[in-house]
Design an enzyme around this catalytic site. Structure first.
Site, PDB file in Angstrom:
ATOM      1  N   CYS A 199       0.871  -1.158   0.000  1.00 57.50           N
ATOM      2  CA  CYS A 199       0.000   0.000   0.000  1.00 57.50           C
ATOM      3  C   CYS A 199       0.916   1.218   0.000  1.00 57.50           C
ATOM      4  CB  CYS A 199      -0.898  -0.030   1.227  1.00 57.50           C
ATOM      5  SG  CYS A 199      -2.392   0.916   1.011  1.00 57.50           S
ATOM      6  N   CYS A 212       6.977  -0.562  -9.092  1.00 58.88           N
ATOM      7  CA  CYS A 212       7.446  -1.324  -7.935  1.00 58.88           C
ATOM      8  C   CYS A 212       8.907  -1.732  -8.120  1.00 58.88           C
ATOM      9  CB  CYS A 212       6.612  -2.600  -7.764  1.00 58.88           C
ATOM     10  SG  CYS A 212       4.915  -2.297  -7.296  1.00 58.88           S
ATOM     11  N   CYS A 252      -4.084  -1.149  -2.422  1.00 56.86           N
ATOM     12  CA  CYS A 252      -4.596   0.198  -2.690  1.00 56.86           C
ATOM     13  C   CYS A 252      -4.285   0.544  -4.138  1.00 56.86           C
ATOM     14  CB  CYS A 252      -4.049   1.226  -1.711  1.00 56.86           C
ATOM     15  SG  CYS A 252      -2.363   1.759  -1.983  1.00 56.86           S
TER      16      CYS A 252
END
Length: 162
Positions: free
Chosen positions: A10, A94, A86
C-alpha cells in the site's frame, strides 16, 4: 507443509496492508507468512489497524510501517506472492522482486481517510478487515501446488474480482 511468503503493498503501510499481513499470518496456520510495506510509508501504524491486528492475535512488536525497498534487498525474504491493496500502489513502479512472485491487485478504500467520530472510523476499519478476510480465506484454500503460474496468478486476481 510448505509455507509461502506474501507481501501486501500500500502507499502508506499504515492500515490496509498491515491488516492483510496480520490476517494472513494469523488465519493460515503457517501456510503463509505475511509481510507488508509501502511506497511512501507513514512511519507509524494507524491506531485502529493496530488495535484490530492485536485483537486477532498478531504480535504488537511486528506492527511496523516500512518501505517496500526493504523487501527488494538481496538478504530479504523471497516473496512467493505480492498483492497491492490500494489503487495508488498498484499504479506505481514497484521494485524488482527476486524470484518472480505472482502479483495481483486487490483494491480497497482507505479506512484511514474516513472522517468522523472514532465509532465511524472503527466501522470503516472493520469493513476493510472483513473484505480482506474474505479474500485471504479464499487464498488460503487455493490449491496452490496444483496450479501452474498463469492459472495461479489468475486465481489470485479472480478472488478479488468476484
Amino acid at each position: 507443509m510448505k509455507s509461502y511468503n506474501i507481501l501486501f503493498l500500500c502507499t502508506g503501510n499504515s492500515a490496509r496492508s498491515i491488516l492483510a499481513e496480520a490476517l494472513i499470518t494469523t488465519l493460515s496456520s503457517g501456510k503463509f507468512i505475511g509481510y507488508s510495506a509501502g511506497s511512501n510509508p507513514a512511519g507509524r501504524v494507524n491506531p485502529f489497524a493496530s488495535e484490530l491486528a492485536i485483537e486477532m492475535g498478531y504480535p504488537k512488536e511486528k506492527l511496523r510501517s516500512k518501505n517496500w525497498d526493504e523487501y527488494s534487498l538481496p538478504d530479504a525474504p523471497q516473496m512467493d506472492f505480492v498483492i497491492t491493496v490500494c489503487d495508488n500502489a498498484a499504479n506505481e513502479v514497484c521494485p524488482i522482486w527476486l524470484g518472480h512472485p505472482s502479483i495481483a491487485h486487490w483494491g480497497f478504500p482507505d479506512p484511514a481517510s474516513v472522517e468522523g467520530t472514532d465509532v465511524i472510523k472503527r466501522e470503516a476499519f472493520q469493513k476493510t478487515l472483513l473484505g480482506l478476510k474474505k479474500n485471504i480465506e479464499a487464498l488460503i484454500y487455493l490449491p496452490i501446488d496444483q496450479l501452474d503460474l498463469f492459472s495461479l496468478k489468475k486465481a489470485i486476481q479472480d478472488i478479488h474480482d468476484k
